[in-house]
Design a protein around this motif. Structure first.
Motif, short mmCIF file in Angstrom:
data_model
loop_
_atom_site.label_atom_id
_atom_site.label_comp_id
_atom_site.label_asym_id
_atom_site.label_seq_id
_atom_site.Cartn_x
_atom_site.Cartn_y
_atom_site.Cartn_z
N VAL A 106 0.87 -1.17 0.00
CA VAL A 106 0.00 0.00 0.00
C VAL A 106 0.91 1.23 0.00
O VAL A 106 1.56 1.51 1.00
CB VAL A 106 -0.95 0.03 1.22
N GLY A 165 0.82 4.13 13.46
CA GLY A 165 0.37 3.50 12.23
C GLY A 165 -0.94 2.77 12.46
O GLY A 165 -1.53 2.83 13.55
N GLY A 166 -1.39 2.06 11.43
CA GLY A 166 -2.65 1.35 11.50
C GLY A 166 -2.64 0.22 12.53
O GLY A 166 -3.66 -0.07 13.16
N SER A 167 -1.50 -0.42 12.69
CA SER A 167 -1.43 -1.55 13.63
C SER A 167 -1.76 -1.09 15.05
O SER A 167 -2.56 -1.73 15.75
CB SER A 167 -0.03 -2.17 13.62
N ASN A 170 -5.38 -0.26 15.39
CA ASN A 170 -6.17 -1.47 15.58
C ASN A 170 -6.08 -1.96 17.02
O ASN A 170 -7.07 -2.41 17.61
CB ASN A 170 -5.70 -2.57 14.61
N HIS A 198 -6.29 -8.02 7.59
CA HIS A 198 -4.86 -7.73 7.76
C HIS A 198 -4.31 -8.47 8.99
O HIS A 198 -4.97 -8.53 10.02
CB HIS A 198 -4.67 -6.23 7.93
N SER A 200 -2.31 -7.66 11.13
CA SER A 200 -2.12 -6.86 12.35
C SER A 200 -3.32 -7.01 13.29
O SER A 200 -3.19 -6.81 14.50
CB SER A 200 -1.91 -5.39 12.00
N GLY A 253 -11.27 -2.24 2.56
CA GLY A 253 -10.14 -2.39 1.65
C GLY A 253 -9.14 -3.39 2.20
O GLY A 253 -8.32 -3.04 3.04
N THR A 255 -5.88 -5.77 2.23
CA THR A 255 -4.55 -5.47 1.71
C THR A 255 -4.23 -6.33 0.49
O THR A 255 -3.62 -5.85 -0.47
CB THR A 255 -3.51 -5.70 2.82
N ASP A 280 -11.45 -1.66 9.89
CA ASP A 280 -10.05 -1.42 9.55
C ASP A 280 -10.03 -0.77 8.17
O ASP A 280 -10.11 -1.45 7.15
CB ASP A 280 -9.26 -2.72 9.57
N TYR A 283 -6.20 1.13 4.67
CA TYR A 283 -5.96 1.41 3.26
C TYR A 283 -7.06 2.30 2.67
O TYR A 283 -6.78 3.32 2.03
CB TYR A 283 -5.83 0.12 2.45
N ASP A 309 -5.16 5.40 8.08
CA ASP A 309 -3.69 5.48 8.00
C ASP A 309 -3.30 6.68 7.14
O ASP A 309 -3.15 6.54 5.92
CB ASP A 309 -3.11 4.18 7.41
N HIS A 311 -0.54 7.84 6.65
CA HIS A 311 0.67 7.59 5.86
C HIS A 311 0.39 6.68 4.65
O HIS A 311 1.30 6.34 3.91
CB HIS A 311 1.85 7.11 6.71
N LYS A 312 -0.88 6.35 4.44
CA LYS A 312 -1.28 5.72 3.18
C LYS A 312 -2.18 6.73 2.43
O LYS A 312 -1.75 7.37 1.51
CB LYS A 312 -2.02 4.42 3.44
C1 LIG Z 1 -1.38 -1.10 6.32
C2 LIG Z 1 -2.50 -1.76 6.96
C3 LIG Z 1 -2.50 -2.05 8.33
C4 LIG Z 1 -1.30 -1.81 9.19
O1 LIG Z 1 -0.98 -0.46 9.27
P1 LIG Z 1 0.49 0.04 9.62
O2 LIG Z 1 0.37 1.51 9.42
O3 LIG Z 1 1.42 -0.61 8.65
O4 LIG Z 1 0.78 -0.34 11.01
C5 LIG Z 1 -3.64 -2.60 8.88
N1 LIG Z 1 -4.70 -2.86 8.12
C6 LIG Z 1 -4.74 -2.61 6.80
C7 LIG Z 1 -5.98 -2.92 6.03
C8 LIG Z 1 -3.64 -2.05 6.17
O5 LIG Z 1 -3.68 -1.78 4.86
#
Ligand SMILES: *Cc1c(COP(=O)(O)O)cnc(C)c1O
Length: 502
Positions: A106, A165-167, A170, A198, A200, A253, A255, A280, A283, A309, A311-312
């Motif tokens: 991503v 970040g996303g992790s 979550n 994902h 995570s 979405g 991954t 989640d 993305y 996120d 940063h995405k």
């Molecule tokens: C990227 C992603 C994550 C993890 O996010 P990080 O910013 O890499 O910690 C979790 N869930 C989905 C759907 C993602 O695309």
């Protein structure tokens, strides 16, 4: 000239004071800091410009590079030029995540404006873990959260924070859901998520102390979306067995293939069964800024919590995710612990102590790196850029679908889709066909105009794990010219992928 006490930039010694006589080694003169920043910009700005057109860098000689960079910490000062050289050696051996051709995993691109926000944040080094020490900066972060909550359609009572970040977002959601529904008795709490979720999510569920045996894998439909009937049945079965369903994680979405679960229908089930719904949307979430994205993400405003996120989907450099919880109090209740040596909370519903909403006390001033680009460009610029990504993904998907022998394994619901070359049709033996597709991926990437990644997914249409290629258009730098290169390179390497098959 009198000093204005309210002006943080006024020199307390007065404008005519002599500079301090001695300089501490860890306190370089301003001119030196300026020179260092200038050196970095002089080298990196031309490099960044070349990123838009040049061939993509690859990771080669990993071991050699790593060996050259290892060593004990120096006792004496190092040479600045030498240090810059070391950084450039590390840069030379890395995936080209800032290139417009980066369509793997991503992407995000990494807006350079955000480096300026980081520079500002780090130079002033304010403490944003609590409201009291920097109410202005903390307000900027709170405003960002409130903007995002509004974009998703969450109510005013929503709260949250920016994470690494996303992790970690979550994790915060799982902890809030757990605290809200289970209290301290975790043994029978059950979590539901689709096979496509994902990794995570499983990681954070484990970190939150939920036993692995209590994580249910819900099958997906032909479009890789969580099957609501199966979810409903699983929740009923667990309830009947005396367990405590407490959390459903839906994907906005996935991954691997970009599937968006039927969030609205899942929200109905969660309301009926009184279970926390986490979406989640790491993305896909920021596509809510677009009309098409809003339609695809329908129901996201009914979630109890959402992961985004920046940063995405907002193209920030790595290091910023976001958790939003419908009921801020539920998030606070799960994280807040009192400490007598910290300042008491302010008496203002919009003065959040961010440390009470997540695991960190000291933390980077993340608000600035999200707030600044939005303040600078306006949300409209992001909206239009995300719309462009949706268009580009459609164009790419249609052209790739038209390549003889290609099957789209997932459609570009947002800006991510997956596909596979099947010379013998979808019924063929997946083993040798996987080899052909891996070769196709390598042959395409070798041209160094685009970089794609693959994934092994269980294709519901076939019922077996298959290797697929995927395209994720999410860098702000990717435009139509690069998508044309993608299509050309995929077309021209088909023969190579098939030819060597023997
Ligand atoms: C990227 C992603 C994550 C993890 O996010 P990080 O910013 O890499 O910690 C979790 N869930 C989905 C759907 C993602 O695309």
């Amino acid at each position: 000239m009198p000093i204005d006490p309210s002006d943080p930039f006024a020199d307390p010694a007065g404008p005519d004071a002599d500079p301090p006589a001695t300089v501490h080694p860890l306190e370089p003169p301003a001119a030196q800091v300026r020179a260092m920043v200038t050196d970095v910009l002089d080298r990196l700005l031309p490099w960044l410009e070349r990123q838009a057109t040049g061939p993509m860098s690859t990771v080669s000689g990993s071991q050699r590079v790593a060996r050259a960079l290892r060593g004990p910490p120096p006792e004496e000062p190092g040479d600045w030029r030498g240090i810059l050289g070391t950084l450039e050696r590390a840069l030379g051996a890395s995936l080209d995540t800032t290139s417009p051709g980066y369509l793997a995993y991503v992407p995000g691109g990494g807006l350079p404006q955000v480096a300026v926000a980081d520079l500002y944040a780090d130079l002033v080094n304010r403490f944003t873990g609590l409201w009291m020490p920097a109410p202005g900066f903390v307000t900027l972060e709170i405003e960002v959260i409130r903007w995002f909550a509004g974009i998703l359609g969450l109510p005013d009572a929503a709260g949250g924070l920016l994470t690494s970040g996303g992790s970690l977002a979550n994790l915060g959601a799982v902890v809030a859901a757990r605290h809200h529904h289970l209290g301290e008795d975790l043994a029978d709490g059950v979590v539901y998520r689709s096979d496509a979720t994902h990794h995570s999510v499983d990681k954070t569920v484990a970190l939150a102390g939920i036993p692995r045996r209590n994580v249910r894998s819900i099958p997906v439909d032909a479009a890789h979306r969580l099957r609501v009937d199966a979810l409903d049945a699983a929740i009923r079965a667990d309830r009947a067995a005396g367990r405590r369903p407490f959390l459903v994680v839906a994907n906005a979405g996935t991954t691997a293939v970009g599937a968006v679960d039927p969030i609205d229908a899942i929200a109905d089930r969660c309301a009926e069964h009184r279970v926390w719904l986490h979406v989640d949307a790491a993305y896909g979430g920021f596509f809510a800024l677009t009309a098409r994205g809003t339609a695809v993400l329908r129901g996201i405003g009914r979630a109890d919590s959402v992961t985004l996120d920046p940063h995405k989907g907002l193209f920030l450099p790595y290091g910023t995710g976001c958790l939003i919880v419908r009921d801020r109090e539920a998030l606070r209740a799960a994280h807040a612990v009192e400490a007598t040596y910290l300042p008491p909370p302010a008496d203002d519903p919009l003065a959040w102590d961010l440390a009470d909403l997540g695991p960190e006390l000291s933390r980077p001033n993340r608000g600035l790196r999200v707030w600044l680009p939005v303040a600078l460009h306006g949300l409209g610029a992001f909206r239009r850029t995300l719309d462009e990504k949706l268009d580009l993904a459609q164009v790419a998907a249609e052209a790739i679908r038209a390549i003889p022998g290609v099957r789209l394994v997932s459609e570009p619901t947002l800006s991510l889709f997956s596909f596979r070359l099947e010379p013998d049709g979808p019924g063929g033996d997946p083993g040798p066909t996987d080899v052909v597709n891996r070769r196709w991926l390598s042959a395409t990437n070798r041209r160094r105009r685009v970089f794609l990644s693959g994934a092994v997914v269980v294709d519901p249409a076939v019922g077996r794990p298959l290797f697929v290629l995927r395209v994720c258009v999410l860098s702000y730098r990717t435009h139509a010219d690069r998508i044309a290169m993608l299509i050309e390179d995929l077309r021209e390497t088909v023969a190579e992928a098939l030819g060597d098959a023997g």
